[in-house]
Design an enzyme around this catalytic site. Sequence first.
Site, mmCIF file in Angstrom:
data_model
loop_
_atom_site.group_PDB
_atom_site.id
_atom_site.type_symbol
_atom_site.label_atom_id
_atom_site.label_comp_id
_atom_site.label_asym_id
_atom_site.label_seq_id
_atom_site.Cartn_x
_atom_site.Cartn_y
_atom_site.Cartn_z
ATOM 1 N N CYS A 216 0.871 -0.899 0.177
ATOM 2 C CA CYS A 216 -0.703 -0.048 0.268
ATOM 3 C C CYS A 216 0.845 1.152 -0.089
ATOM 4 C CB CYS A 216 -0.649 -0.275 0.921
ATOM 5 S SG CYS A 216 -2.296 -1.881 1.148
ATOM 6 N N CYS B 103 25.630 -1.675 -0.460
ATOM 7 C CA CYS B 103 26.198 -1.132 0.452
ATOM 8 C C CYS B 103 27.477 -0.693 -0.043
ATOM 9 C CB CYS B 103 25.812 -2.062 1.624
ATOM 10 S SG CYS B 103 24.741 -1.934 2.310
#
Length: 267
Positions: free
Chosen positions: A173, A185
């Site tokens: 949502c 990273c």
Amino acid sequence: MDDRDLLRYSRHILLEEIGIEGQQKLLDASALVVGCGGLGAAVLPYLAAAGVGRLIIADGDAVDETNLQRQTAFSEADIGNSKAQAMKGRLNAINSRTQITALNEHLTESRLHDLMQYCDIAIDCSDNFPTRVSINRAAVATRTPLVSGAAARFEGQLAVYRPDLPDTPCYACLFEGSGANDGACAVFGVFAPLVGIIGTSQAAEALKILTGAGSSRYGILHLYDALNNEWQQITFTRNPQCRVCGSPHSLRPAGKTMPLIQQSNRQ
């Protein structure tokens, strides 16, 4: 709960919001933690120390030297070893009574679904968007509470999703269609203490859900800026057209016990 448990967990038991009943809930609980990296290294020691009865931990990667800058549950001796197995050894040293299943694998969505059917909570400590999507879909399908975290550079995110409650939003949502993507990273870096701040916050939310202490507010994305030590909150609601939670989903089985889990050693 025996005398040893009463002594070990006395500081929890002294808390009115937890007490003996809440501590017993932890001892009886099963949790799935996906990812044993920076976030998982902060989450898992607290879950084990707090007495969560069964931990299923999954990570398909091995420890390398660059992990040691922030993944404080590992040592130089763990380099080259499976993160899941190394983490299991660390957690066994913290609490020998916690039952730990270490899965040296990257969990598929179907595997996540199978595991979550027998867990009281799932904690997303993964480091990539596709895995987070799969974890969310499995959590919605099995109505498993989900605590999600993310950390990159100096910025962290934390959110609680409660598909076990009616009309609550899910990860999709908020993020579906956003084009969210993760880099490595090694490319953008990560501030070492950031994963500890987000990971321990995830552990706190998980323990509150399992014990019923306080409130774990869903529909809120918590954003942390480590450079300025500032938290922000963004509220969001369920999307009726969400392709994950907008349609009826399956009920989790009742009255079943955890089956024997086939452990994989896939590298």
